[in-house]
Design a protein around this motif. Structure first.
Motif, PDB file in Angstrom:
ATOM      1  N   UNK A  34     -15.629  -7.934   4.452  1.00 21.17           N
ATOM      2  CA  UNK A  34     -15.740  -7.432   3.084  1.00 21.17           C
ATOM      3  C   UNK A  34     -15.311  -5.969   3.019  1.00 21.17           C
ATOM      4  N   UNK A  35     -15.717  -5.185   4.003  1.00 26.34           N
ATOM      5  CA  UNK A  35     -15.317  -3.781   4.035  1.00 26.34           C
ATOM      6  C   UNK A  35     -13.798  -3.661   4.163  1.00 26.34           C
ATOM      7  N   UNK A  36     -13.218  -4.472   5.019  1.00 28.64           N
ATOM      8  CA  UNK A  36     -11.771  -4.433   5.214  1.00 28.64           C
ATOM      9  C   UNK A  36     -11.018  -4.807   3.953  1.00 28.64           C
ATOM     10  N   UNK A  37     -11.492  -5.831   3.250  1.00 28.72           N
ATOM     11  CA  UNK A  37     -10.817  -6.227   2.008  1.00 28.72           C
ATOM     12  C   UNK A  37     -10.957  -5.144   0.946  1.00 28.72           C
ATOM     13  N   UNK A  38     -12.127  -4.515   0.868  1.00 29.95           N
ATOM     14  CA  UNK A  38     -12.316  -3.423  -0.088  1.00 29.95           C
ATOM     15  C   UNK A  38     -11.442  -2.231   0.239  1.00 29.95           C
ATOM     16  N   UNK A  39     -11.376  -1.885   1.512  1.00 27.42           N
ATOM     17  CA  UNK A  39     -10.535  -0.752   1.920  1.00 27.42           C
ATOM     18  C   UNK A  39      -9.066  -1.034   1.655  1.00 27.42           C
ATOM     19  N   UNK A  40      -8.636  -2.268   1.879  1.00 28.79           N
ATOM     20  CA  UNK A  40      -7.242  -2.631   1.612  1.00 28.79           C
ATOM     21  C   UNK A  40      -6.935  -2.539   0.126  1.00 28.79           C
ATOM     22  N   UNK A  41      -7.867  -2.939  -0.714  1.00 32.17           N
ATOM     23  CA  UNK A  41      -7.653  -2.862  -2.162  1.00 32.17           C
ATOM     24  C   UNK A  41      -7.534  -1.408  -2.615  1.00 32.17           C
ATOM     25  N   UNK A  42      -8.400  -0.555  -2.092  1.00 32.81           N
ATOM     26  CA  UNK A  42      -8.335   0.867  -2.454  1.00 32.81           C
ATOM     27  C   UNK A  42      -7.035   1.475  -1.944  1.00 32.81           C
ATOM     28  N   UNK A  43      -6.658   1.138  -0.716  1.00 31.03           N
ATOM     29  CA  UNK A  43      -5.418   1.654  -0.153  1.00 31.03           C
ATOM     30  C   UNK A  43      -4.213   1.247  -0.995  1.00 31.03           C
ATOM     31  N   UNK A  44      -4.178  -0.001  -1.411  1.00 33.28           N
ATOM     32  CA  UNK A  44      -3.052  -0.470  -2.220  1.00 33.28           C
ATOM     33  C   UNK A  44      -2.985   0.259  -3.559  1.00 33.28           C
ATOM     34  N   UNK A  45      -4.135   0.507  -4.159  1.00 32.46           N
ATOM     35  CA  UNK A  45      -4.145   1.224  -5.446  1.00 32.46           C
ATOM     36  C   UNK A  45      -3.697   2.676  -5.260  1.00 32.46           C
ATOM     37  N   UNK A  46      -4.112   3.307  -4.177  1.00 33.46           N
ATOM     38  CA  UNK A  46      -3.745   4.708  -3.964  1.00 33.46           C
ATOM     39  C   UNK A  46      -2.282   4.863  -3.582  1.00 33.46           C
ATOM     40  N   UNK A  47      -1.770   3.972  -2.757  1.00 35.64           N
ATOM     41  CA  UNK A  47      -0.380   4.111  -2.321  1.00 35.64           C
ATOM     42  C   UNK A  47       0.602   3.730  -3.424  1.00 35.64           C
ATOM     43  N   UNK A  48       0.129   3.083  -4.472  1.00 36.18           N
ATOM     44  CA  UNK A  48       1.009   2.728  -5.592  1.00 36.18           C
ATOM     45  C   UNK A  48       1.248   3.917  -6.521  1.00 36.18           C
ATOM     46  N   UNK A  49       0.503   4.984  -6.364  1.00 32.76           N
ATOM     47  CA  UNK A  49       0.641   6.157  -7.239  1.00 32.76           C
ATOM     48  C   UNK A  49       1.497   7.219  -6.557  1.00 32.76           C
ATOM     49  N   UNK A  50       2.610   7.591  -7.169  1.00 28.80           N
ATOM     50  CA  UNK A  50       3.514   8.575  -6.548  1.00 28.80           C
ATOM     51  C   UNK A  50       2.858   9.943  -6.336  1.00 28.80           C
ATOM     52  N   UNK A  51       2.038  10.390  -7.273  1.00 33.87           N
ATOM     53  CA  UNK A  51       1.401  11.711  -7.113  1.00 33.87           C
ATOM     54  C   UNK A  51       0.455  11.717  -5.916  1.00 33.87           C
ATOM     55  N   UNK A  52      -0.242  10.631  -5.712  1.00 35.98           N
ATOM     56  CA  UNK A  52      -1.160  10.543  -4.575  1.00 35.98           C
ATOM     57  C   UNK A  52      -0.379  10.609  -3.268  1.00 35.98           C
ATOM     58  N   UNK A  53       0.713   9.865  -3.195  1.00 35.80           N
ATOM     59  CA  UNK A  53       1.507   9.862  -1.967  1.00 35.80           C
ATOM     60  C   UNK A  53       2.142  11.225  -1.710  1.00 35.80           C
ATOM     61  N   UNK A  54       2.545  11.926  -2.775  1.00 41.99           N
ATOM     62  CA  UNK A  54       3.080  13.280  -2.607  1.00 41.99           C
ATOM     63  C   UNK A  54       2.007  14.194  -2.024  1.00 41.99           C
ATOM     64  N   UNK A  55       0.796  14.083  -2.524  1.00 38.45           N
ATOM     65  CA  UNK A  55      -0.308  14.885  -1.987  1.00 38.45           C
ATOM     66  C   UNK A  55      -0.604  14.562  -0.535  1.00 38.45           C
ATOM     67  N   UNK A  56      -0.559  13.293  -0.195  1.00 37.47           N
ATOM     68  CA  UNK A  56      -0.809  12.892   1.201  1.00 37.47           C
ATOM     69  C   UNK A  56       0.272  13.451   2.107  1.00 37.47           C
ATOM     70  N   UNK A  57       1.522  13.373   1.672  1.00 36.74           N
ATOM     71  CA  UNK A  57       2.623  13.912   2.489  1.00 36.74           C
ATOM     72  C   UNK A  57       2.497  15.425   2.663  1.00 36.74           C
ATOM     73  N   UNK A  58       2.149  16.117   1.594  1.00 36.59           N
ATOM     74  CA  UNK A  58       1.999  17.579   1.697  1.00 36.59           C
ATOM     75  C   UNK A  58       0.840  17.951   2.615  1.00 36.59           C
ATOM     76  N   UNK A  59      -0.269  17.255   2.471  1.00 33.23           N
ATOM     77  CA  UNK A  59      -1.422  17.538   3.337  1.00 33.23           C
ATOM     78  C   UNK A  59      -1.079  17.265   4.795  1.00 33.23           C
ATOM     79  N   UNK A  60      -0.316  16.210   5.033  1.00 29.49           N
ATOM     80  CA  UNK A  60       0.098  15.898   6.396  1.00 29.49           C
ATOM     81  C   UNK A  60       1.025  16.978   6.944  1.00 29.49           C
ATOM     82  N   UNK A  61       1.915  17.475   6.103  1.00 24.61           N
ATOM     83  CA  UNK A  61       2.834  18.533   6.540  1.00 24.61           C
ATOM     84  C   UNK A  61       2.059  19.810   6.867  1.00 24.61           C
ATOM     85  N   UNK A  62       1.110  20.164   6.012  1.00 27.09           N
ATOM     86  CA  UNK A  62       0.301  21.371   6.254  1.00 27.09           C
ATOM     87  C   UNK A  62      -0.505  21.213   7.539  1.00 27.09           C
TER      88      UNK A  62
END
Length: 74
Positions: A34-62
């Motif tokens: 159940x935890x894995x399915x919930x985490x996958x659902x949240x991950x899919x929703x977050x990775x579908x948003x371009x602004x979120x992915x831009x923030x993740x890439x910038x944080x990773x670069x920093x």
């Protein structure tokens, strides 16, 4: 299972211990699934948003620049 951890007493108590262990294993599997399915659902929703992915890439670069600087100083 080591014989030292087997319950002493009637043969029925061993069966009870094995059944309880099986129930615990099944419940742990359900909880992790159940935890894995919930985490996958949240991950899919977050990775579908371009602004979120831009923030993740910038944080990773920093973080990578900071790690590189820390490595250079050490």
């Amino acid at each position: 299972m080591s014989p030292a951890f087997l319950p002493a007493g009637t043969p029925g108590s061993l069966g009870l211990a094995l059944r309880l262990g099986a129930v615990f294993t099944a419940l742990a599997f359900v909880a992790f699934a159940a935890y894995g399915m919930g985490a996958a659902a949240v991950r899919d929703r977050l990775t579908a948003r371009p602004r979120t992915m831009t923030g993740v890439r910038r944080a990773s670069a920093v973080r990578s620049v900071g790690l590189g600087a820390r490595t250079a100083v050490a």
